[in-house]
Write a protein that holds these residues in place. Sequence first.
Motif, PDB file in Angstrom:
ATOM      1  N   GLU A 257       0.725  -1.132  -0.362  1.00 45.98           N
ATOM      2  CA  GLU A 257      -0.256  -0.011  -0.203  1.00 45.98           C
ATOM      3  C   GLU A 257       1.255   1.311   0.197  1.00 45.98           C
ATOM      4  N   GLN A 258       2.132   1.131  -0.787  1.00 48.43           N
ATOM      5  CA  GLN A 258       2.483   2.375  -0.587  1.00 48.43           C
ATOM      6  C   GLN A 258       2.914   2.617  -2.514  1.00 48.43           C
ATOM      7  N   LEU A 259       3.674   3.652  -2.259  1.00 50.26           N
ATOM      8  CA  LEU A 259       4.059   4.356  -4.137  1.00 50.26           C
ATOM      9  C   LEU A 259       5.653   3.730  -3.783  1.00 50.26           C
ATOM     10  N   HIS A 260       6.050   3.330  -4.980  1.00 50.35           N
ATOM     11  CA  HIS A 260       7.409   2.355  -5.442  1.00 50.35           C
ATOM     12  C   HIS A 260       7.845   3.224  -6.610  1.00 50.35           C
ATOM     13  N   GLY A 271      10.138   9.715  -5.969  1.00 48.80           N
ATOM     14  CA  GLY A 271       9.755  11.263  -5.513  1.00 48.80           C
ATOM     15  C   GLY A 271       8.469  10.970  -4.324  1.00 48.80           C
ATOM     16  N   PRO A 272       8.870  12.118  -3.031  1.00 48.47           N
ATOM     17  CA  PRO A 272       7.512  11.662  -2.294  1.00 48.47           C
ATOM     18  C   PRO A 272       6.291  12.369  -3.214  1.00 48.47           C
ATOM     19  N   VAL A 273       5.993  12.704  -4.228  1.00 45.39           N
ATOM     20  CA  VAL A 273       4.317  12.919  -4.135  1.00 45.39           C
ATOM     21  C   VAL A 273       4.311  13.062  -5.641  1.00 45.39           C
ATOM     22  N   VAL A 274       3.070  12.095  -6.117  1.00 46.25           N
ATOM     23  CA  VAL A 274       2.739  12.181  -7.949  1.00 46.25           C
ATOM     24  C   VAL A 274       1.231  12.601  -7.421  1.00 46.25           C
ATOM     25  N   GLY A 290      -2.922  -3.429 -10.907  1.00 47.89           N
ATOM     26  CA  GLY A 290      -3.929  -3.227 -11.235  1.00 47.89           C
ATOM     27  C   GLY A 290      -3.643  -2.150  -9.881  1.00 47.89           C
ATOM     28  N   PRO A 291      -4.896  -1.348  -9.195  1.00 48.47           N
ATOM     29  CA  PRO A 291      -5.022  -0.111  -8.034  1.00 48.47           C
ATOM     30  C   PRO A 291      -4.637  -1.148  -7.116  1.00 48.47           C
ATOM     31  N   PRO A 292      -4.057  -0.541  -6.295  1.00 51.13           N
ATOM     32  CA  PRO A 292      -3.532  -0.974  -5.459  1.00 51.13           C
ATOM     33  C   PRO A 292      -4.739  -0.515  -3.723  1.00 51.13           C
ATOM     34  N   LEU A 293      -4.985  -1.429  -2.448  1.00 57.10           N
ATOM     35  CA  LEU A 293      -6.099  -0.926  -2.392  1.00 57.10           C
ATOM     36  C   LEU A 293      -6.598   0.311  -2.027  1.00 57.10           C
ATOM     37  N   GLU A 415      -6.840  14.907  -2.589  1.00 60.69           N
ATOM     38  CA  GLU A 415      -6.394  13.190  -1.795  1.00 60.69           C
ATOM     39  C   GLU A 415      -6.923  12.169  -1.268  1.00 60.69           C
ATOM     40  N   THR A 416      -6.112  11.526  -1.728  1.00 59.32           N
ATOM     41  CA  THR A 416      -6.163   9.330  -1.382  1.00 59.32           C
ATOM     42  C   THR A 416      -6.182   9.065  -0.511  1.00 59.32           C
ATOM     43  N   GLY A 417      -6.347   7.701  -0.408  1.00 60.15           N
ATOM     44  CA  GLY A 417      -5.709   6.827   0.362  1.00 60.15           C
ATOM     45  C   GLY A 417      -4.413   6.315   0.272  1.00 60.15           C
ATOM     46  N   LEU A 418      -3.817   6.638  -1.028  1.00 58.36           N
ATOM     47  CA  LEU A 418      -2.732   5.724  -1.228  1.00 58.36           C
ATOM     48  C   LEU A 418      -1.688   6.854  -0.478  1.00 58.36           C
TER      49      LEU A 418
END
Length: 460
Positions: A257-260, A271-274, A290-293, A415-418
Amino acid sequence: MTGDGWTHDVIVIGSGFAGLSAASMLAERGRKVVVLEARNRLGGRATSFRDGMTGELVDNGQHVLFGCYRETRRFLTRIGAADRLRLQPQLDVTSIDESGRRTRLVCPPLYPPLNLLAGLLEWDALDFRDRCACFKLAGPLRLAKREMRGGAGVRAASTGETVTGWLVRHGQTRRLRELLWEPLALAALNQSPDVAAAPTFVRALALMSGTSPSDSAVALPARPLEEFYASPARSFIEAHGGEVRTGVTARVRTDGEQLHEVEADADRLRGPVVISAVPWFALTELFPSGPPLPLCSVCDAADATDSSPIATVNLWLDRPVIDRPFVGLPGRTMQWVFDKRLVFGNATSHLSLVASGAGAITGLSNRAIIELATDELCTALPAAGDAVVTRATVVREPRATFSLAPGQPARPGVETGLSGFLLAGDWIDTGLPGTIEGAVVSGHLAAEAALRLMVPHVGR
Ligand SMILES: Cc1cc2nc3c(=O)[nH]c(=O)nc-3n(C[C@H](O)[C@H](O)[C@H](O)COP(=O)(O)OP(=O)(O)OC[C@H]3O[C@@H](n4cnc5c(N)ncnc54)[C@H](O)[C@@H]3O)c2cc1C
């Protein structure tokens, strides 16, 4: 993403109004940004391309702005392009109704809503009953403005109600609806008022009858869209240390559930933000596995969102046939005609006829659409019957805007949950319809959210 090996402060995916406004704001604040655009040209759904035969830059469709597009004007000022927008001092629209009668609606320079009411009272297209009916909207518009200022419990329109239902409920006559509200709703919402839900329309109306006489005035880009904002935005971002890459389809990789990282062809960007500034129909494709949870419900809603098309016919004639930059053609399939020579100057020589909410014609052949447009033009403007069409093209945008019909999925916030992943685009919940202003408002909100997220990283 962890702080190790960051290539950029913010990675922006998509170079439409939303992506470029977000990136330019971040670049201005000293952040290292990169914009990734899948197509070979900038601008997304507001773009231009070179016509193969005439060599002219042709827009993918006429874009009309209004004086109340404040965030858009802020963006244009930032990138040094404010002088490329031609804003009327106050609303001034010429129309030719179905019987061929030409009338002109001009609003005097009074404070809203007096300017609109005075303009409508003077408009010779209306009879006494229509004029009296205009006043019935003053109360609902006041309510809409209170709602926008956050008035608790105030609802100017209900979500299940269509624009036509709302207008009828407020006593708007058939002629007022046909000559004024229907063309305005089609232009603002890109959907028939019989189908589109009322709240977004009412909000747009409230903004247009805002605080200054120019809020309802029409503003036209004085250059093709590429030169109007896309190239100036690119130059601005690059001059502030950022990058704009075209022809690069971005893919987002997550780790649980983390950006990679973001894949940009062979490059791996971190980078810290996408900021995703892609349309609703391209969000799920950003995630190849597939989209993360935390994003599943947003992606499901985006996939379930319907689209509404726009068709544009460009006609090159051997002589001028209209004497003003644009004329309304209410009651026809092509609702507006623009003379690009009067808008852009002599580098251009075509007319653009626009069909918003064009679902009924996008399946027709080019030839049939051109015939329809030419017939409607010649009926409205008999002088066009003597002109020779030297070239004609059709531009279809099947997914020009998202549907505003009642029952569509809720629009997401920025803002999103990711963590570190933000959304921008005209389809984000700004309360505005699918417009340039909606896209820029969302871009600026996303940039501000990105700056907040980066605060802990300053001085790393
Ligand atoms: C013909 C037409 C006429 C219109 N007329 C008006 C008007 O008169 N007034 C008005 O205010 N609005 C108008 N609109 C609406 C307006 O154009 C849009 O609301 C606005 O341009 C949307 O901007 P955006 O940045 O949200 O999205 P987009 O412009 O769609 O930009 C998104 C970008 O993301 C890119 N992308 C997608 N996936 C990826 C990926 N994986 N990697 C990299 N890039 C990706 C796309 O290629 C695209 O360039 C019109 C639209 C059309 C089509």
